[in-house]
Structures are given as C-alpha cells and as structure tokens.
Enzyme design. Structure first.
Site, PDB file in Angstrom:
ATOM      1  N   ASP A  65       1.037  -1.254   0.101  1.00 50.54           N
ATOM      2  CA  ASP A  65       0.111  -0.084   0.140  1.00 50.54           C
ATOM      3  C   ASP A  65       1.096   1.241  -0.115  1.00 50.54           C
ATOM      4  OD1 ASP A  65      -1.402   2.293   0.792  1.00 50.54           O
ATOM      5  OD2 ASP A  65      -2.919   0.789   1.591  1.00 50.54           O
ATOM      6  N   HIS A  66       1.060   1.888  -1.186  1.00 52.45           N
ATOM      7  CA  HIS A  66       2.044   2.858  -1.243  1.00 52.45           C
ATOM      8  C   HIS A  66       1.996   3.912  -0.079  1.00 52.45           C
ATOM      9  CE1 HIS A  66      -0.446   5.055  -3.931  1.00 52.45           C
ATOM     10  NE2 HIS A  66       0.195   6.219  -3.708  1.00 52.45           N
ATOM     11  N   HIS A 118      -5.757   2.983   1.518  1.00 49.21           N
ATOM     12  CA  HIS A 118      -5.130   4.003   1.863  1.00 49.21           C
ATOM     13  C   HIS A 118      -5.672   4.615   3.348  1.00 49.21           C
ATOM     14  CE1 HIS A 118      -3.040   3.144  -1.768  1.00 49.21           C
ATOM     15  NE2 HIS A 118      -3.707   3.979  -2.785  1.00 49.21           N
TER      16      HIS A 118
HETATM   17  C1  BG6 Z   1      -3.656   4.776  -6.045  1.00 43.45           C
HETATM   18  C2  BG6 Z   1      -5.195   4.974  -6.458  1.00 43.45           C
HETATM   19  O1  BG6 Z   1      -3.685   3.773  -5.276  1.00 43.45           O
HETATM   20  O2  BG6 Z   1      -3.486   5.966  -5.444  1.00 43.45           O
HETATM   21  C3  BG6 Z   1      -5.401   6.128  -7.320  1.00 43.45           C
HETATM   22  O3  BG6 Z   1      -5.467   3.737  -7.336  1.00 43.45           O
HETATM   23  C4  BG6 Z   1      -4.744   7.711  -6.623  1.00 43.45           C
HETATM   24  O4  BG6 Z   1      -6.678   6.324  -7.877  1.00 43.45           O
HETATM   25  C5  BG6 Z   1      -3.466   7.309  -5.947  1.00 43.45           C
HETATM   26  O5  BG6 Z   1      -4.920   8.658  -7.513  1.00 43.45           O
HETATM   27  C6  BG6 Z   1      -3.138   8.671  -5.146  1.00 43.45           C
HETATM   28  O6  BG6 Z   1      -1.776   8.425  -4.658  1.00 43.45           O
HETATM   29  P1  BG6 Z   1      -0.885   9.547  -4.397  1.00 43.45           P
HETATM   30  O7  BG6 Z   1       0.440   9.126  -3.992  1.00 43.45           O
HETATM   31  O8  BG6 Z   1      -0.965  10.356  -5.588  1.00 43.45           O
HETATM   32  O9  BG6 Z   1      -1.722  10.267  -3.176  1.00 43.45           O
END
Ligand code: BG6
Length: 489
Positions: free
Chosen positions: A178-179, A241
């Site tokens: 989960d990044h 997230h």
């Molecule tokens: C991804 C989603 O996991 O996270 C996207 O699939 C979203 O829809 C993105 O835009 C948001 O990531 P960050 O790092 O730009 O906040």
C-alpha cells in the site's frame, strides 16, 4: 540534513509486468534513484519480464526513457545512468505458458543472494506466477514476492488471492504494497505519536472531540476509466489508503516497532470499527468543470459510461468501539477532481472544561493537523491572547512546522514511497506492508457498505469539479455541529 544511506547487498529482482506503467513510472526510476544514492550497489540484477518481445538493449532503452521522464531530475548525463542500466536485462516471459521460464531461472543466481519477484501484473496472474516460480526452482525459502493493490475487490476475492499465494509462499515472504505506507509523513504519524510524550496522554476520546482524515485529489480518472468504473473511491482509496491512515492514527502503541507488533495493533483497530450507518456516508460523482468541459469532462464522460453509478468521492463517519475511542468519531473523506491536492489528518481536541475568560472569549480548540502532501508538516493551533490593551481577547495561532524547512533546507526530496518500500523488501522488513488478515478485515468492513449501496440502487450525488465535494458531505458534519477543514493546497 544528509540522510544515512545503508547499502543493500546486491540482489536479484524480477519485475513481472516489467514494461508496464508502474515499472515505467515508479519501479525503474525508484531503483535508479536508490542507485544514485549508493543504496543499490553495482552487481544487482534487475530483470524485466513481460509477454512482449524485447532484448536487453531495448529494455535498457525503455528504462532510460522512463528514468529521464520520471527520475525526478537525477543526473543522467555523467555516466551514472549507463552504469545503472548495466544491471538491467529482459526476458520475454509468458506467465501462463512455458516461454521464458528456463531463461529466467538461468539468469537468477543460486549464490545465496536475496531474490525478489515483483508481481506488477493483474491479480489474475498471481497464481500462475507463483506456481511457475516454484516449478522452475526459483522460489527458495528466503525469496520474496511483492504484490500490488487492488488486493481483491471484496472479502471473498481477497481470501482467494491470499489462499493462492499461501499455496506457494509463507506470509513472511509476501509483501502486499500500500504505497501510502511508504510515504515519509505517514511513517511520521508513528514517530509523532510514539516518539513524543506530549501527545499520547491526550490521544483518546476524553480529550479528542473528533478526527478528520482527508485525501483530496485534483486529478480525475484520466486514462484509468475502465479499472476505476468497476472500482470506485471506496475500493480504490478507502479500503486501503484511508484505512491504513486510520489505523496508524488510532492504534494502541505497539510494544516495539516490529512488523507483527505494529500490524497486530492495526488489525485490532479495523476489527473494532462499527458497521457504518447508511446515513453516515455520502457518495459523490464529479461533474464537468464549468466552462472547461473539454479539458475537464464529467466523470461519466471520462469513463465513457453515461449511466455510471460509481463514486469518485466518499465521505463517512466511522466509530471505533474500544476504550480509547468510544465517543470520538472519525470522519473520512476522499475524492477526485477536488479543489486542491491535499491530504491531511486533523485531530480536533475538546473545549477546555471551564472557560475562565467568559463568553466573549469565544470557543477555542486546539487542532493538530498533520499534512501528508503537499508541503508535509505539522501545525498545532494554540490559543493565546490577542495583543494590545482592552482585556483578554483570545485568538488561535498556528505553531507551524514544515518538514522540508526543518529537515531538508537544501531542497533535497525524501525518497519516494516506492523506493523505500522496494528497499524494505530487499532488507526483509514487512512493517510497512499489509498482512493478509489486515486486508481481509478491511474488506469485511467495506463489503456491507458497498452491498448496501447496491441493494438500495443508490446513485452518487453530483459535485462540481474543483469544489470540495457534494454539499451532503458538509451536512454530514453540520448535523454533528462540526465542520470539515477546507480543502486547500
Ligand atoms: C492509487 C489510486 O492507489 O493512489 C489512485 O489507485 C490515486 O486512484 C492514488 O490517485 C493516489 O496516490 P498519491 O500518492 O498520488 O496520493
């Protein structure tokens, strides 16, 4: 402040889906930046694997283009990029057939170095890849696999995926990304809470009125309409997230900062979540940006589905039924095409028990806001006396800290989430990865919400692009005598 880089021993990393978007935007540029910083050492073997026919030279060219575009401006002209590319190769591989597997096996070492396999492919291929890694003798007890979200689209499919992977790998070998957990400030949530004496004694419903978690994006669904329309904000953002942010902000202090201790505590939070009442949740779908319909079309035009009932916005009120949080709600909100890209967690403390300054002093509350992006930092709203004569008039002022100013005054960017997470895979540290039971618990909470929408055949409320979401989301707060923080950059 110069960060301390601890190099990792040369490793083997196979990227299945090696020519895909994630490899191009994140994985290859991230590995290059770690190489520039001396963390990935010469001798690492990075092998792209995908169905399309390429040779090593073509793959290196693909990687060089990706790094120039997404490498964050790292010096590519002094020979570093060429040296990095030496570590790359490519094997045309059929995940469901036999092509490429003998060749892959011959390129992977048996010299005891760490081996990692990044499944940057659709979940439908996880089982095939796992099975072939075993049958071609590449999977030893120490190897790791990395899998991306979406990890299922409901509890049943997540269970099936977990079982598929468990047939070939132990839980300690599976790294579910989960990044958000790789973001610097998200980890700072734990540092702020558990590295300071100041906050923890107040971190409960006796002192906290409520907590808000907002992840607002300005982007629309762009070229991802096909995936997104089957998914929606609940599956795409909330189940993973926002849920992870909720866990980190609400969990009990783990006994130590170790993968299972941290994940045990996160799991307890998810399991203590009450089911969400239908009137405590608002779904929205963005309209076109007035006057800019071509550049910023409506959600339905973007996904080419004029009757789509998928939500691009969710706001909800959640309750955690445990001793710490009973009585202090958590308001979660996320959406696309909103007024600003702004993600923050706000802890709103209660009023003082007795106002010695009288009714004229107004209502003043401490508000701790943790900004995840952009402009990462922490602001604590403190009440002081308004300067000047004329009595005790109170005013709220911010104690404001920008992490960039405090920690990297020379403008050095912290590593991107993917860089950190890939290095954690190689180092064998699972703290920032989701465990199988956590993912299942998150789906168990999310599934009834989605099932309720489907049963009631509910359509999301329209909201204007560039706004802060549907007005019903504001009403959700107003009914409780509360207010969302503004969505601003
Ligand atoms: C991804 C989603 O996991 O996270 C996207 O699939 C979203 O829809 C993105 O835009 C948001 O990531 P960050 O790092 O730009 O906040």
């Amino acid at each position: 402040m110069v960060s301390r880089i601890i190099p990792v021993e040369p490793f083997d990393l196979v990227i299945f889906g090696g020519t895909g978007d994630l490899a191009r935007r994140k994985i290859l540029p991230g590995l290059f930046r770690r190489y520039c910083d001396g963390q990935v050492l010469p001798g690492a073997r990075i092998i792209g694997a995908a169905r399309s026919e390429h040779d090593d030279t073509e793959y290196r060219q693909f990687a060089a283009d990706a790094i120039r575009e997404f490498g964050g401006g790292r010096a590519c002209e002094d020979g570093t990029l060429e040296a990095f590319l030496e570590n790359l190769s490519y094997v045309t591989t059929d995940a469901r057939g036999t092509q490429g597997w003998d060749e892959l096996a011959s390129r992977i070492s048996n010299d005891g170095r760490i081996k990692a396999f990044y499944f940057s492919v659709g979940p439908g291929l996880f089982g095939d890849l796992a099975e072939r890694l075993h049958s071609y003798g590449m999977a030893d007890a120490d190897c790791r696999i990395v899998v991306e979200k979406p990890f299922g689209r409901d509890l049943a499919s997540a269970r099936t995926l977990n079982a598929t992977l468990a047939a070939h790998f132990n839980e300690s070998q599976i790294y579910r990304i989960d990044h958000y957990l790789g973001k610097e400030t998200v980890q700072n949530l734990m540092a702020v809470r558990f590295g300071n004496m100041l906050f923890e004694p107040l971190w409960n419903s006796q002192y906290v009125d409520h907590i808000q978690i907002t992840v607002a994006e300005t982007v629309g669904v762009g070229g991802r309409g096909e995936y997104y329309d089957k998914s929606g904000a609940m599956r795409d953002m909330v189940q993973n997230h926002l849920m992870q942010l909720l866990c980190l902000i609400a969990m009990e202090p783990p006994a130590k900062f170790d993968p299972d201790a941290v994940r045990d505590e996160k799991l307890k939070v998810i399991r203590a979540l009450d089911p969400v009442e239908p009137h405590h949740i608002v779904r929205g779908q963005y309209d076109a940006h007035a006057g800019q319909e071509d550049a910023h079309p409506s959600y339905r035009d973007a996904v080419e589905n004029p009757r789509s009932s998928t939500e691009s916005f969710v706001a909800l009120k959640a309750h955690i039924s445990n001793w710490r949080w009973a009585g202090a709600p958590f308001y979660l909100r996320t959406g696309k095409r909103l007024a600003a890209r702004s993600s923050e967690i706000t802890v709103v403390f209660k009023d003082t028990p007795h106002n010695i300054f009288g009714a004229d002093a107004g209502r003043h509350r401490n508000v701790l806001s943790i900004r995840l992006q952009p402009n990462e930092g922490i602001t604590l709203g403190v009440t002081i006396k308004e300067p000047g004569p004329g009595g005790m008039r109170l005013v709220d002022v911010p104690l404001d800290m920008s992490f960039a100013e405090a920690l990297a005054p020379d403008g050095e960017d912290p590593p991107d989430a993917y860089e950190r997470l890939i290095m954690d895979v190689i180092r064998g540290n699972q703290t920032l990865f989701m465990r199988g039971d956590e993912v299942e618990a998150a789906w168990a909470w999310t599934d009834p919400i989605i099932a309720g929408w489907e049963a009631r055949k509910e359509f999301p409320k329209p909201y204007e692009s560039g706004s802060s979401g549907p007005t019903d989301a504001d009403l959700l707060m107003q009914r409780d005598g509360r207010k969302w923080r503004g969505v601003s950059p």
